[in-house]
Design a protein around this motif. Structure first.
Motif, PDB file in Angstrom:
ATOM      1  N   SER A   1      -6.810   8.648  10.726  1.00  0.00           N
ATOM      2  CA  SER A   1      -7.135   8.805   9.287  1.00  0.00           C
ATOM      3  C   SER A   1      -6.221   7.683   8.477  1.00  0.00           C
ATOM      4  O   SER A   1      -6.590   7.589   7.317  1.00  0.00           O
ATOM      5  N   VAL A   2      -5.160   7.259   8.923  1.00  0.00           N
ATOM      6  CA  VAL A   2      -4.300   6.698   8.084  1.00  0.00           C
ATOM      7  C   VAL A   2      -4.214   5.023   8.683  1.00  0.00           C
ATOM      8  O   VAL A   2      -4.240   4.208   7.891  1.00  0.00           O
TER       9      VAL A   2
ATOM     10  N   ALA B   1      -7.154   4.948   6.458  1.00  0.00           N
ATOM     11  CA  ALA B   1      -6.827   4.610   5.171  1.00  0.00           C
ATOM     12  C   ALA B   1      -6.341   3.183   4.932  1.00  0.00           C
ATOM     13  O   ALA B   1      -6.564   2.414   4.111  1.00  0.00           O
ATOM     14  N   LEU B   2      -5.416   2.701   5.876  1.00  0.00           N
ATOM     15  CA  LEU B   2      -4.829   1.374   5.703  1.00  0.00           C
ATOM     16  C   LEU B   2      -5.801   0.395   6.077  1.00  0.00           C
ATOM     17  O   LEU B   2      -5.868  -0.729   5.527  1.00  0.00           O
TER      18      LEU B   2
ATOM     19  N   ARG C   1      -8.280  -5.015  -0.449  1.00  0.00           N
ATOM     20  CA  ARG C   1      -7.356  -6.096  -0.995  1.00  0.00           C
ATOM     21  C   ARG C   1      -8.135  -7.499  -0.689  1.00  0.00           C
ATOM     22  O   ARG C   1      -8.022  -8.280  -1.497  1.00  0.00           O
TER      23      ARG C   1
ATOM     24  N   SER D   1      -7.833   0.111   2.518  1.00  0.00           N
ATOM     25  CA  SER D   1      -6.654  -0.626   1.791  1.00  0.00           C
ATOM     26  C   SER D   1      -6.837  -2.119   1.947  1.00  0.00           C
ATOM     27  O   SER D   1      -6.775  -2.934   1.073  1.00  0.00           O
ATOM     28  N   ASP D   2      -6.752  -2.850   3.381  1.00  0.00           N
ATOM     29  CA  ASP D   2      -6.915  -3.934   3.621  1.00  0.00           C
ATOM     30  C   ASP D   2      -7.958  -4.686   3.165  1.00  0.00           C
ATOM     31  O   ASP D   2      -8.474  -5.836   2.725  1.00  0.00           O
TER      32      ASP D   2
ATOM     33  N   THR E   1       0.835  -1.113  -0.143  1.00  0.00           N
ATOM     34  CA  THR E   1       0.119   0.073  -0.081  1.00  0.00           C
ATOM     35  C   THR E   1       0.920   1.107  -0.078  1.00  0.00           C
ATOM     36  O   THR E   1       1.748   1.451   0.806  1.00  0.00           O
TER      37      THR E   1
END
Lengths: 200, 129
Positions: free
Chosen positions: A182-183, B90-91, B98, B94-95, A97
Motif C-alpha cells: 500500500s505504500v 502510495a509512493l 509528480r 506520488s511518483d 514525499t
C-alpha cells in the motif's frame, strides 16, 4: 474493507473524547503518550485561539459564522489532529514525499485486523532521515529516489490460547507485506510488544 | 501571486496550482486533494476580505484547494496534499503525480522545480452507488 469512522489518534484514543476532557487533568496515559500530549497541546492552542476570537467578536453579528462554516472548520481541525506527524519517506530529485503517521497507522491496523487473536493498540511510526539509505530492500525506489528507513512500533493485545511467537511472526509478516503493497516501502524494523490479553 | 513573463505568455502561480490540481486528480490512485485547515482559512479569508480578488495584487505563492504553487526565477515549485487509494502503492502514486505535474508545467514554458507531495490519508476507494 471497513475502516472505523471514529476519529482516533495513533495510540487509539478517540479525538472527540480527548477534546471533551480537555479541562480535566491529563490521565496517566495522556501524560506519557506522545500522541495524546501532542494532540492535547494542539487542541489547547486551538481552543485558546478560538476563545480569543470569540471574545473579540462575540458582540458583532457580522462575525457570527454560519453553523455550516463552523462545522467545516471543526471537521478539518479534528482531521488534522488525527493525522499526527508528517513523515518524510522519500527524497527525490524532483521533490519530496511525506506521508502522515495516521495514514501509515491505518495500513498497519488493517494488516493487524487480519491476524486472528490480535488487537492492535498503540502504533508509532518513525523514519530516519539522518541515516544514509542502505542498498537493502525498500531503501531505493524504481525512479531513483531515496527511501528513508521506516521503523514501526506496534503494541497489541493477544487473545488467550494463541501461540504468541507464531502469531507475532505472522503479524510482522502481514504488516511488512501490507506496507510494501500500500505504500511501496518495506519497513526495516517492526517491533511488536504484546502488552495485554483480551477476551474473545 | 507571482506572475512571470515567459517567451510565450505570462504564467501565474494560480494557473500552475490549477494545472497541478487537475494533473493530480487525473492520476490513478489519487482519491482527492485533501483539505487542511490552511485551505479552509484561505477560502474564508478570500470570501470575507476579497469578494472580487485581484490576482495581480496578491504577492507570494498561490494556495488553492490543497495545492500551493510559486513561480520564482522562471521555475515553478509546487506542493500538493492528497489522499491515496489503499489499493495503490502510495509512493508509486506520488511518483506518477509528480511526473504528470512536471510534464504539465514544462508544457507552459516555465521550468519545473521541486514538486513536493504530502500524502495525508490512505483509504479505501469509496464504493459507487
Amino acid at each position: 474493507m471497513a475502516l472505523e469512522d471514529t476519529p482516533r489518534l495513533g495510540c487509539g484514543r478517540s479525538i472527540d473524547h480527548l477534546w471533551s476532557t480537555l479541562d480535566a487533568p491529563a490521565g496517566e496515559h495522556e501524560e506519557h503518550c506522545a500522541h495524546c500530549r501532542d494532540a492535547r497541546a494542539r487542541m489547547i492552542q486551538l481552543r485558546q485561539a478560538t476563545a480569543a476570537l470569540k471574545d473579540a467578536e462575540a458582540n458583532d453579528p457580522a462575525f457570527t459564522p454560519r453553523r455550516s462554516v463552523r462545522d467545516s472548520i471543526m471537521d478539518i481541525a479534528r482531521t488534522e489532529a488525527r493525522r499526527s506527524r508528517l513523515l518524510a519517506v522519500q527524497d527525490h530529485d524532483g521533490g519530496t514525499t511525506e506521508i502522515s503517521e495516521q495514514a501509515l497507522s491505518t495500513v498497519v491496523r488493517f494488516a493487524a485486523a487480519g491476524v486472528p487473536g490480535i488487537q492492535a493498540r498503540r502504533c508509532r511510526i518513525d523514519v530516519s532521515t539522518a541515516e544514509k539509505p542502505s542498498p537493502t530492500m525498500g531503501t531505493h525506489d524504481a525512479t531513483g529516489g531515496s527511501l528513508h528507513p521506516m521503523v514501526i512500533d506496534l503494541r497489541v493485545a493477544a487473545a488467550p490460547k494463541i501461540h504468541i511467537p507464531h502469531t507475532v511472526s505472522v503479524l510482522r509478516h502481514q504488516i511488512g507485506i501490507s506496507i510494501a503493497r500500500s505504500v511501496g516501502i518495506y519497513p526495516v524494523t517492526i517491533n511488536i510488544t504484546v502488552e495485554d490479553l483480551y477476551d474473545d | 501571486m507571482t506572475e512571470e513573463v515567459t517567451p510565450a505568455a505570462a504564467i501565474t502561480s494560480q494557473f500552475i496550482a490549477s494545472l497541478a490540481a487537475r494533473a493530480a486528480l487525473e492520476t490513478p490512485g489519487v482519491l482527492r486533494l485533501e483539505s487542511t485547515l490552511n485551505d479552509v482559512l484561505s477560502r474564508l479569508r478570500l470570501a470575507a476580505m476579497e469578494p472580487t480578488p485581484d490576482p495581480a495584487n496578491e504577492l507570494g505563492g498561490c494556495r488553492r484547494d490543497s495545492v500551493w504553487a510559486e513561480i520564482n526565477g522562471g521555475i515553478a515549485h509546487v506542493h500538493l496534499e492528497i489522499a491515496t487509494d489503499i489499493a495503490h502503492r502510495a509512493l508509486a502514486v506520488s511518483d506518477a503525480v509528480r511526473e504528470r505535474v512536471r510534464q504539465g508545467i514544462c508544457n507552459t514554458g516555465v521550468g519545473a522545480g521541486s514538486i513536493d507531495i504530502s500524502i495525508l490519508a490512505i483509504e479505501n476507494q469509496p464504493t459507487q452507488g
